[in-house]
Design a protein around this motif. Structure first.
Motif, PDB file in Angstrom:
ATOM      1  N   THR A 149      32.322  20.405 -16.993  1.00 59.99           N
ATOM      2  CA  THR A 149      33.125  21.151 -17.897  1.00 59.99           C
ATOM      3  C   THR A 149      32.661  22.709 -17.542  1.00 59.99           C
ATOM      4  O   THR A 149      33.756  23.690 -17.716  1.00 59.99           O
ATOM      5  CB  THR A 149      32.642  20.897 -19.077  1.00 59.99           C
ATOM      6  N   PHE A 150      31.602  22.890 -17.477  1.00 63.10           N
ATOM      7  CA  PHE A 150      31.201  24.571 -17.510  1.00 63.10           C
ATOM      8  C   PHE A 150      31.097  25.319 -16.263  1.00 63.10           C
ATOM      9  O   PHE A 150      30.811  26.003 -15.802  1.00 63.10           O
ATOM     10  CB  PHE A 150      29.822  24.686 -18.118  1.00 63.10           C
ATOM     11  N   ALA A 151      31.357  24.190 -14.844  1.00 62.90           N
ATOM     12  CA  ALA A 151      31.370  24.699 -13.635  1.00 62.90           C
ATOM     13  C   ALA A 151      32.635  23.961 -12.904  1.00 62.90           C
ATOM     14  O   ALA A 151      32.600  23.325 -12.159  1.00 62.90           O
ATOM     15  CB  ALA A 151      30.092  24.288 -12.771  1.00 62.90           C
ATOM     16  N   PRO A 152      33.863  24.318 -13.483  1.00 60.12           N
ATOM     17  CA  PRO A 152      35.096  23.537 -13.211  1.00 60.12           C
ATOM     18  C   PRO A 152      35.205  23.714 -11.575  1.00 60.12           C
ATOM     19  O   PRO A 152      35.918  22.906 -11.053  1.00 60.12           O
ATOM     20  CB  PRO A 152      36.215  24.087 -13.904  1.00 60.12           C
ATOM     21  N   GLU A 153      34.864  24.833 -11.182  1.00 56.79           N
ATOM     22  CA  GLU A 153      35.149  25.264  -9.661  1.00 56.79           C
ATOM     23  C   GLU A 153      34.156  24.430  -8.805  1.00 56.79           C
ATOM     24  O   GLU A 153      34.098  24.503  -7.604  1.00 56.79           O
ATOM     25  CB  GLU A 153      35.002  26.765  -9.425  1.00 56.79           C
ATOM     26  N   PHE A 154      33.145  23.739  -9.379  1.00 57.02           N
ATOM     27  CA  PHE A 154      32.218  23.058  -8.527  1.00 57.02           C
ATOM     28  C   PHE A 154      32.908  21.766  -8.345  1.00 57.02           C
ATOM     29  O   PHE A 154      33.048  20.795  -9.043  1.00 57.02           O
ATOM     30  CB  PHE A 154      30.844  22.820  -9.210  1.00 57.02           C
ATOM     31  N   THR A 155      33.370  21.390  -6.748  1.00 57.30           N
ATOM     32  CA  THR A 155      33.789  20.035  -6.561  1.00 57.30           C
ATOM     33  C   THR A 155      32.803  19.668  -5.237  1.00 57.30           C
ATOM     34  O   THR A 155      33.298  19.777  -4.104  1.00 57.30           O
ATOM     35  CB  THR A 155      35.310  20.430  -5.995  1.00 57.30           C
ATOM     36  N   PRO A 156      31.879  19.073  -5.737  1.00 56.81           N
ATOM     37  CA  PRO A 156      30.974  18.576  -4.718  1.00 56.81           C
ATOM     38  C   PRO A 156      31.383  17.458  -3.494  1.00 56.81           C
ATOM     39  O   PRO A 156      32.305  16.571  -4.065  1.00 56.81           O
ATOM     40  CB  PRO A 156      29.736  17.933  -5.371  1.00 56.81           C
ATOM     41  N   LYS A 157      31.229  17.727  -2.347  1.00 54.21           N
ATOM     42  CA  LYS A 157      31.208  16.452  -1.630  1.00 54.21           C
ATOM     43  C   LYS A 157      30.086  15.704  -1.263  1.00 54.21           C
ATOM     44  O   LYS A 157      30.282  14.508  -0.575  1.00 54.21           O
ATOM     45  CB  LYS A 157      31.906  17.319  -0.119  1.00 54.21           C
ATOM     46  N   SER A 158      29.113  16.284  -1.207  1.00 60.24           N
ATOM     47  CA  SER A 158      27.509  15.698  -1.103  1.00 60.24           C
ATOM     48  C   SER A 158      26.930  15.474  -2.002  1.00 60.24           C
ATOM     49  O   SER A 158      26.644  16.592  -2.882  1.00 60.24           O
ATOM     50  CB  SER A 158      27.235  16.335   0.263  1.00 60.24           C
ATOM     51  N   HIS A 159      26.092  14.350  -2.201  1.00 57.61           N
ATOM     52  CA  HIS A 159      25.084  14.207  -3.280  1.00 57.61           C
ATOM     53  C   HIS A 159      23.932  13.682  -2.977  1.00 57.61           C
ATOM     54  O   HIS A 159      24.132  12.573  -2.250  1.00 57.61           O
ATOM     55  CB  HIS A 159      25.741  13.435  -4.551  1.00 57.61           C
ATOM     56  N   ILE A 160      22.784  14.184  -3.262  1.00 58.10           N
ATOM     57  CA  ILE A 160      21.366  13.430  -2.837  1.00 58.10           C
ATOM     58  C   ILE A 160      20.865  13.169  -4.121  1.00 58.10           C
ATOM     59  O   ILE A 160      20.429  14.072  -5.037  1.00 58.10           O
ATOM     60  CB  ILE A 160      20.573  14.074  -1.849  1.00 58.10           C
ATOM     61  N   ASP A 161      20.429  11.989  -4.384  1.00 59.56           N
ATOM     62  CA  ASP A 161      19.596  11.470  -5.604  1.00 59.56           C
ATOM     63  C   ASP A 161      18.147  11.082  -5.055  1.00 59.56           C
ATOM     64  O   ASP A 161      17.891  10.048  -4.357  1.00 59.56           O
ATOM     65  CB  ASP A 161      20.290  10.262  -6.212  1.00 59.56           C
ATOM     66  N   VAL A 162      17.212  11.708  -5.619  1.00 62.45           N
ATOM     67  CA  VAL A 162      15.836  11.801  -4.983  1.00 62.45           C
ATOM     68  C   VAL A 162      15.130  10.906  -6.212  1.00 62.45           C
ATOM     69  O   VAL A 162      15.205  11.051  -7.418  1.00 62.45           O
ATOM     70  CB  VAL A 162      15.382  12.918  -4.887  1.00 62.45           C
ATOM     71  N   GLY A 163      14.481   9.754  -5.577  1.00 57.98           N
ATOM     72  CA  GLY A 163      13.840   8.911  -6.527  1.00 57.98           C
ATOM     73  C   GLY A 163      14.822   8.211  -7.180  1.00 57.98           C
ATOM     74  O   GLY A 163      14.697   7.691  -8.333  1.00 57.98           O
ATOM     75  N   GLY A 164      15.978   7.733  -6.555  1.00 63.01           N
ATOM     76  CA  GLY A 164      17.189   7.074  -7.167  1.00 63.01           C
ATOM     77  C   GLY A 164      17.284   5.707  -7.623  1.00 63.01           C
ATOM     78  O   GLY A 164      18.130   5.345  -8.157  1.00 63.01           O
ATOM     79  N   GLY A 165      16.231   5.061  -7.308  1.00 63.12           N
ATOM     80  CA  GLY A 165      15.949   3.647  -7.546  1.00 63.12           C
ATOM     81  C   GLY A 165      17.218   2.775  -7.071  1.00 63.12           C
ATOM     82  O   GLY A 165      17.501   2.832  -5.650  1.00 63.12           O
ATOM     83  N   THR A 166      17.931   2.287  -7.709  1.00 60.19           N
ATOM     84  CA  THR A 166      18.979   1.045  -7.486  1.00 60.19           C
ATOM     85  C   THR A 166      20.186   2.167  -7.596  1.00 60.19           C
ATOM     86  O   THR A 166      21.554   1.622  -7.311  1.00 60.19           O
ATOM     87  CB  THR A 166      19.256   0.198  -8.446  1.00 60.19           C
ATOM     88  N   GLY A 167      20.272   3.351  -7.692  1.00 55.21           N
ATOM     89  CA  GLY A 167      21.581   4.211  -7.336  1.00 55.21           C
ATOM     90  C   GLY A 167      22.375   4.562  -8.487  1.00 55.21           C
ATOM     91  O   GLY A 167      23.547   5.045  -8.437  1.00 55.21           O
ATOM     92  N   THR A 168      21.672   4.515  -9.758  1.00 55.68           N
ATOM     93  CA  THR A 168      22.395   4.767 -10.797  1.00 55.68           C
ATOM     94  C   THR A 168      23.208   6.127 -10.844  1.00 55.68           C
ATOM     95  O   THR A 168      24.562   6.395 -11.402  1.00 55.68           O
ATOM     96  CB  THR A 168      21.604   4.797 -12.309  1.00 55.68           C
ATOM     97  N   ALA A 169      22.293   7.198 -10.468  1.00 51.91           N
ATOM     98  CA  ALA A 169      23.074   8.786 -10.665  1.00 51.91           C
ATOM     99  C   ALA A 169      24.152   8.825  -9.541  1.00 51.91           C
ATOM    100  O   ALA A 169      25.205   9.506  -9.846  1.00 51.91           O
ATOM    101  CB  ALA A 169      22.033   9.684 -10.175  1.00 51.91           C
ATOM    102  N   LEU A 170      24.469   7.944  -8.418  1.00 52.87           N
ATOM    103  CA  LEU A 170      25.524   7.979  -7.710  1.00 52.87           C
ATOM    104  C   LEU A 170      26.777   7.522  -8.358  1.00 52.87           C
ATOM    105  O   LEU A 170      27.728   8.084  -8.243  1.00 52.87           O
ATOM    106  CB  LEU A 170      24.996   7.014  -6.413  1.00 52.87           C
ATOM    107  N   TRP A 171      26.582   6.387  -9.007  1.00 53.05           N
ATOM    108  CA  TRP A 171      27.457   5.808  -9.841  1.00 53.05           C
ATOM    109  C   TRP A 171      28.276   7.024 -10.928  1.00 53.05           C
ATOM    110  O   TRP A 171      29.299   7.092 -11.014  1.00 53.05           O
ATOM    111  CB  TRP A 171      27.144   4.434 -10.527  1.00 53.05           C
ATOM    112  N   ALA A 172      27.160   7.480 -11.407  1.00 49.45           N
ATOM    113  CA  ALA A 172      27.637   8.422 -12.419  1.00 49.45           C
ATOM    114  C   ALA A 172      28.292   9.791 -11.731  1.00 49.45           C
ATOM    115  O   ALA A 172      29.293  10.325 -12.442  1.00 49.45           O
ATOM    116  CB  ALA A 172      26.487   9.121 -13.354  1.00 49.45           C
TER     117      ALA A 172
END
Length: 330
Positions: free
Chosen positions: A75-98
């Motif tokens: 909402t507050f960074a509408p110009e942010f359109t990420p292509k890559s995401h690293i989730d550190v300590g991500g366990g079973t990958g919940t943050a990737l789904w989000a």
């Protein structure tokens, strides 16, 4: 804030391999360990049933919190359109789904996690995803090593991990994450201790020259009085499927409380004010406790005579941004 249908189905299937009583016992052990609030000296998930119990117990709540936070970032960074995401300590990958549910632009997803069994379950769950990015995600075994640079990414997340680290390691970890990310997002439990870790990270990110995106409406010193109050938010999620059985609760929902900070290398807009508590709603008036863009805590009362603004206040909830009417409220 429910789990995506494909994740819920895959999670229920994974949990069906284990008797409910076995999962419940594992949940009891894990929840006791988390409530103790001590830094971890070794992985606390040592078996397939531990990992499954953790996923059933925590993935719905973690997803709700991370999805809510990333929604604020979008909402507050509408110009942010990420292509890559690293989730550190991500366990079973919940943050990737989000993240995949927030930005369709994501194509390179990576989880870094030290527990191999958690990576295996995360990989299995992601194989059932409708998202191609999730199905092709990278699952990398590793620990937080601040001496080795993290690969660059548009988005780096660290959820419910700072409190598991030795205190002396936390500041180094924040610097390490920020060095690699255009956008860094940190989430901790919505407890006084969790908030304090976020407050410390917030100050550090500002010193590193980062622009705050959310939740803060300013970059001044946090006005929350230390030791007397804490800034946190809440996401409501339904208890469905195996999650409800594991929880063994009578309610069909729960509220996940969390504290967070999101900061960017690029200049960012932010909320003009942020509602810090449940609005107090009485007949004909609404009282809002706010953190303002001036960096101070304020309280605003909106009454029926304010018309449309009053209707907005009646619909407002804890954690919402708040933009007052153009004229000053009397």
């Amino acid at each position: 804030m429910a789990l995506p249908t494909d994740l819920q189905s895959a999670l229920d299937t994974a949990l069906s391999r284990f008797p409910n009583q076995q999962l419940a016992r594992a949940v009891d052990r894990l929840s006791t360990r988390y409530r103790e609030g001590r830094a971890a000296t070794a992985p606390i998930m040592n078996s397939d049933s531990d990992v499954a119990a953790y996923a059933g117990y925590r993935m719905p709540a973690t997803y709700a919190a991370v999805r809510a936070v990333l929604g604020e970032v979008a909402t507050f960074a509408p110009e942010f359109t990420p292509k890559s995401h690293i989730d550190v300590g991500g366990g079973t990958g919940t943050a990737l789904w989000a993240a995949a549910g927030t930005w369709s632009t994501l194509s390179e997803l990576t989880v870094v996690e030290q527990v191999e069994k958690a990576l295996n379950l995360g990989r299995t769950l992601a194989a059932s995803a409708s998202s191609a990015a999730l199905r092709s995600a990278t699952w990398r075994r590793g620990v937080i090593d601040t001496k080795t640079p993290l690969p660059a990414a548009d988005l780096v997340t660290l959820s419910y991990v700072l409190g598991e680290l030795p205190e002396a390691m936390r500041a180094r970890t924040v610097t390490w994450l920020a060095a690699s990310a255009s956008m860094v997002v940190l989430i901790e439990p919505g407890t006084p201790a969790g908030y304090q870790r976020i407050a410390d990270a917030r100050a550090q990110l500002l010193e590193l020259g980062r622009s705050l995106v959310a939740p803060c409406p300013h970059s001044h010193t946090c006005p929350i009085p230390q030791g007397k109050d804490w800034c946190h938010f809440s996401a409501r999620l339904p208890r469905v499927g195996a999650h409800r059985l594991i929880k063994d609760g009578t309610l069909n929902f729960e509220d996940e409380k969390f504290a967070y900070i999101a900061a960017s290398t690029a200049p960012a807009s932010h909320a003009q004010n942020r509602i810090l508590r449940h609005p107090l709603k009485r007949k004909g008036l609404v009282s809002l406790q706010l953190c303002s863009s001036e960096g101070v805590l304020t309280e605003t009362t909106v009454t029926k005579r304010h018309g449309e603004l009053y209707r907005s206040a009646r619909d407002a909830t804890w954690g919402d941004p708040w933009t007052p009417h153009s004229r000053k409220l009397p």
